[in-house]
Scaffold this motif. Structure first.
Motif, PDB file in Angstrom:
ATOM      1  N   THR A 191       0.827  -1.208   0.000  1.00 15.02           N
ATOM      2  CA  THR A 191       0.000   0.000   0.000  1.00 15.02           C
ATOM      3  C   THR A 191       0.861   1.257   0.000  1.00 15.02           C
TER       4      THR A 191
ATOM      5  N   ASN B 156       2.593   1.643  -3.417  1.00 17.90           N
ATOM      6  CA  ASN B 156       1.652   2.049  -4.467  1.00 17.90           C
ATOM      7  C   ASN B 156       1.159   3.481  -4.281  1.00 17.90           C
ATOM      8  N   ALA B 157       1.076   3.936  -3.048  1.00 16.36           N
ATOM      9  CA  ALA B 157       0.706   5.334  -2.820  1.00 16.36           C
ATOM     10  C   ALA B 157       1.766   6.263  -3.396  1.00 16.36           C
TER      11      ALA B 157
END
Length: 287
Positions: free
Chosen positions: A56, A59-60
């Motif tokens: 996460t 990907n942010a």
């Protein structure tokens, strides 16, 4: 020269060492890790939380940066298990933008390089995917893919404004480069770690740990720029060279024992540190 093919171990997890240091052991004060510490510390905390949290966080950052891979696909990070069976790792990244990523230090550092030197990573991926298109995936990679793999896994970027120091590195003249020329480090030359396998090895440094230096000629003004400007300049210049150099070979690199870099290891303050001929070898000077 033994080349690194660590991504092949994705298909055989037993081939990888199972006693590697964990994420908590990363010491961001070390000179080889320090340039990547700002993002790295955030990712480290995510990795210590869970595999999902790491993906996460990665990907942010990828979404915010709008980075692309070798064929212009938007960068993203996926779980290793989401790589389709039989798919070639580099070809999958090029065609989908998705980087298969394990919950380990090797892939953690690999992901870091997509942000530290995005153009270089995209250039490596572009060249690898083209070579796979032409030759397929077989038991041998060929000279070009071997050189690309060596760069990706084990490269150091040696930025230098003094031709005499570059010549010393190419000629295995360790005294000129690391003893007599010691004051030039930081003023006329410097090193950035790029290879993610090399960074993984430097979790537990050892004297013989050797990177493969890609020599980059820089202007004297380079050493007056801030770190972000230096990295952006290296990223642009080196990526262009990787795309434009047709006949890449492993002999384009110069071996450099990492702990011999001035300022990177306390013991190298003594000139006697460099007397170890098993590490600081004469190399091609005697050939």
């Amino acid at each position: 020269m033994q080349l690194l093919h660590s991504h092949d171990a994705r298909q055989n997890p037993a081939a990888r060492e199972t006693t590697q240091p964990g994420f908590a052991a990363i010491d961001w004060s070390k000179p080889w890790f320090a340039p990547f510490a700002v993002r790295g510390q955030r990712w480290q905390q995510a990795a210590l939380t869970s595999y999902a949290a790491l993906l996460t966080a990665m990907n942010a950052d990828a979404s915010a940066m709008r980075q692309t891979t070798g064929r212009g696909q938007r960068l993203a990070f996926i779980a290793q298990d989401d790589l389709p069976p039989g798919a070639a790792y580099e070809a999958h990244i090029a065609s989908t933008g998705c980087v298969p990523t394990r919950h380990d230090l090797h892939d953690f550092f690999n992901g870091s390089m997509w942000f530290a030197f995005p153009r270089i990573k995209a250039a490596l991926n572009a060249r690898q995917s083209v070579a796979i298109d032409v030759l397929g995936v077989g038991p041998t990679r060929g000279d070009v893919r071997d050189a690309l793999t060596l760069f990706d896994e084990n490269a150091l970027l040696f930025a230098c404004a003094d031709p005499a120091l570059s010549a010393a590195l190419r000629g295995f003249d360790w005294h000129t480069l690391l003893v007599a020329g010691r004051a030039a480090w930081g003023a006329s030359c410097e090193v950035r770690c790029f290879g993610h396998a090399l960074l993984e090895k430097l979790m537990t440094p050892f004297k013989a740990c050797t990177g493969h230096a890609w020599i980059v000629d820089v202007p004297c003004a380079y050493f007056g720029w801030d770190a972000a400007a230096r990295d952006a300049w290296l990223d642009q210049l080196v990526s262009a060279a990787l795309l434009d150099t047709e006949a890449l070979t492993s002999r384009m690199f110069a071996p450099l024992p990492v702990l011999g870099i001035p300022g990177w290891w306390p013991e190298n303050e003594s000139p006697a540190f460099y007397d170890d001929a098993s590490v600081f070898r004469a190399g091609r000077r005697q050939r």
